[in-house]
Motif scaffolding. Structure first.
Motif, short mmCIF file in Angstrom:
data_model
loop_
_atom_site.label_atom_id
_atom_site.label_comp_id
_atom_site.label_asym_id
_atom_site.label_seq_id
_atom_site.Cartn_x
_atom_site.Cartn_y
_atom_site.Cartn_z
N HIS A 105 0.83 -1.21 0.00
CA HIS A 105 0.00 0.00 0.00
C HIS A 105 0.86 1.27 0.00
CE1 HIS A 105 -3.79 -2.03 0.16
NE2 HIS A 105 -3.44 -2.72 1.24
N ARG A 106 1.99 1.25 0.72
CA ARG A 106 2.89 2.41 0.74
C ARG A 106 3.43 2.67 -0.66
NH1 ARG A 106 8.16 4.01 0.94
NH2 ARG A 106 8.97 1.91 0.68
N LEU A 107 3.96 1.62 -1.32
CA LEU A 107 4.53 1.78 -2.65
C LEU A 107 3.46 2.14 -3.68
CD1 LEU A 107 7.05 -1.21 -2.67
CD2 LEU A 107 7.57 1.22 -2.36
N GLN A 108 2.30 1.54 -3.56
CA GLN A 108 1.19 1.86 -4.46
C GLN A 108 0.83 3.35 -4.35
OE1 GLN A 108 -2.54 -0.23 -3.72
NE2 GLN A 108 -2.44 -1.02 -5.82
N GLY A 109 0.83 3.86 -3.12
CA GLY A 109 0.55 5.28 -2.90
C GLY A 109 1.59 6.20 -3.50
N LEU A 110 2.79 5.67 -3.73
CA LEU A 110 3.87 6.44 -4.36
C LEU A 110 3.90 6.26 -5.87
CD1 LEU A 110 6.64 5.73 -1.70
CD2 LEU A 110 5.50 7.93 -2.12
N GLY A 111 2.89 5.56 -6.41
CA GLY A 111 2.79 5.40 -7.85
C GLY A 111 3.55 4.22 -8.43
N VAL A 112 4.04 3.32 -7.59
CA VAL A 112 4.76 2.15 -8.09
C VAL A 112 3.78 1.20 -8.78
CG1 VAL A 112 6.13 0.13 -7.39
CG2 VAL A 112 6.57 2.37 -6.36
N GLU A 113 4.18 0.67 -9.94
CA GLU A 113 3.32 -0.23 -10.72
C GLU A 113 3.54 -1.68 -10.28
OE1 GLU A 113 2.74 -1.82 -15.30
OE2 GLU A 113 3.98 -0.05 -14.94
N PHE A 114 2.47 -2.36 -9.96
CA PHE A 114 2.50 -3.77 -9.54
C PHE A 114 1.92 -4.66 -10.63
CE2 PHE A 114 3.02 -1.62 -5.58
CZ PHE A 114 3.79 -2.47 -4.81
N LEU A 115 2.38 -5.92 -10.68
CA LEU A 115 1.83 -6.88 -11.62
C LEU A 115 0.52 -7.47 -11.11
CD1 LEU A 115 4.73 -6.56 -12.70
CD2 LEU A 115 4.70 -9.00 -13.21
N SER A 116 0.32 -7.48 -9.79
CA SER A 116 -0.90 -8.02 -9.18
C SER A 116 -0.97 -7.53 -7.74
CB SER A 116 -0.87 -9.55 -9.20
OG SER A 116 0.10 -10.03 -8.26
N GLU A 117 -1.97 -7.98 -7.01
CA GLU A 117 -2.00 -7.80 -5.56
C GLU A 117 -1.12 -8.88 -4.94
OE1 GLU A 117 -6.07 -8.04 -4.31
OE2 GLU A 117 -6.39 -5.90 -4.68
N PRO A 118 -0.70 -8.73 -3.68
CA PRO A 118 0.07 -9.78 -3.02
C PRO A 118 -0.67 -11.12 -3.02
CG PRO A 118 0.19 -7.76 -1.76
CD PRO A 118 -0.84 -7.53 -2.83
N GLN A 119 0.10 -12.18 -3.18
CA GLN A 119 -0.44 -13.54 -3.23
C GLN A 119 0.20 -14.38 -2.12
OE1 GLN A 119 -2.86 -14.33 -5.65
NE2 GLN A 119 -2.71 -12.11 -5.94
N ASP A 120 -0.58 -15.28 -1.53
CA ASP A 120 -0.09 -16.17 -0.47
C ASP A 120 0.25 -17.53 -1.05
OD1 ASP A 120 -0.54 -14.13 1.31
OD2 ASP A 120 -2.35 -15.00 2.17
N PHE A 121 1.35 -18.12 -0.58
CA PHE A 121 1.82 -19.42 -1.04
C PHE A 121 2.09 -20.33 0.14
CE2 PHE A 121 2.92 -16.36 -4.27
CZ PHE A 121 2.49 -16.99 -5.43
N ASP A 122 1.84 -21.62 -0.03
CA ASP A 122 2.12 -22.61 1.01
C ASP A 122 2.97 -23.72 0.39
OD1 ASP A 122 2.25 -24.51 2.99
OD2 ASP A 122 0.11 -24.53 3.39
N PHE A 123 4.27 -23.65 0.66
CA PHE A 123 5.21 -24.65 0.16
C PHE A 123 5.78 -25.48 1.31
CE2 PHE A 123 5.50 -21.27 -3.16
CZ PHE A 123 4.99 -22.02 -4.22
N THR A 124 5.01 -25.62 2.39
CA THR A 124 5.50 -26.39 3.54
C THR A 124 5.77 -27.85 3.16
OG1 THR A 124 3.21 -26.67 4.28
CG2 THR A 124 4.49 -24.92 5.32
N ALA A 125 4.96 -28.42 2.27
CA ALA A 125 5.18 -29.82 1.85
C ALA A 125 6.51 -29.98 1.12
CB ALA A 125 4.02 -30.28 0.96
N ASP A 126 7.03 -28.86 0.54
CA ASP A 126 8.30 -28.90 -0.18
C ASP A 126 9.47 -28.44 0.69
OD1 ASP A 126 7.05 -29.61 -2.73
OD2 ASP A 126 6.24 -27.57 -2.66
N GLY A 127 9.18 -28.10 1.96
CA GLY A 127 10.23 -27.66 2.88
C GLY A 127 10.55 -26.19 2.84
N PHE A 128 9.70 -25.38 2.17
CA PHE A 128 9.98 -23.95 2.07
C PHE A 128 9.04 -23.09 2.88
CE2 PHE A 128 11.95 -25.68 -1.76
CZ PHE A 128 13.21 -25.10 -1.69
#
Length: 150
Positions: A105-128
């Motif tokens: 939100h801070r960067l968006q307010g400064l006009g930074v261009e994003f490819l998407s909104e933040p995304q959540d990932f669960d790679f616990t099965a892969d050890g990450f």
């Protein structure tokens, strides 16, 4: 034997604009600028009459990053290509944050261009483990990433 990564280099079209972005918006600390020219520079880059302005920025305080080297070639215009995560290259520089939504939100307010909104990932099965990530662009369209461990 290789012992560490010394810095990450990024070719830019406007060094002053890029320094301002990486320093003022992303919070890296400006360490200085140098100019490269002459026979050794031409040999290093494999290009006659090559001249470059080079700036170094790195983390300060809580920001722990390898230094970022910004290079503007002043003898020629950099060949600007659209950044593409699907083309063989260094695909992005990833910055870690402990509050991805807040930084988004801070960067968006400064006009930074994003490819998407933040995304959540669960790679616990892969050890990450779990993480949250989002891609954004610097002033030259170079793709950068923010990531938060969850």
């Amino acid at each position: 034997m290789i012992t560490s990564i010394l810095h990450v280099g990024v070719t830019v079209t406007d060094l002053d604009r890029s320094v301002a972005f990486y320093r003022d918006i992303l919070g890296l600390s400006f360490r200085g600028e140098l100019r490269m020219e002459g026979e050794t520079t031409e040999k290093l880059f494999g290009k006659p009459s090559c001249r470059a302005r080079v700036a170094y920025l790195n983390g300060g305080g809580r920001l722990n990053t390898p230094p970022v080297e910004l290079i503007q070639f002043v003898s020629d215009e950099a060949k600007k290509q659209k950044s593409d995560l699907f083309t063989t290259s260094i695909s992005e520089i990833c910055f870690l944050t402990d509050d991805l939504w807040g930084e988004y939100h801070r960067l968006q307010g400064l006009g930074v261009e994003f490819l998407s909104e933040p995304q959540d990932f669960d790679f616990t099965a892969d050890g990450f483990g779990k993480s949250r990530a989002v891609y954004f662009k610097d002033p030259d369209g170079i793709i950068l990433e923010l990531m938060q461990a969850m």
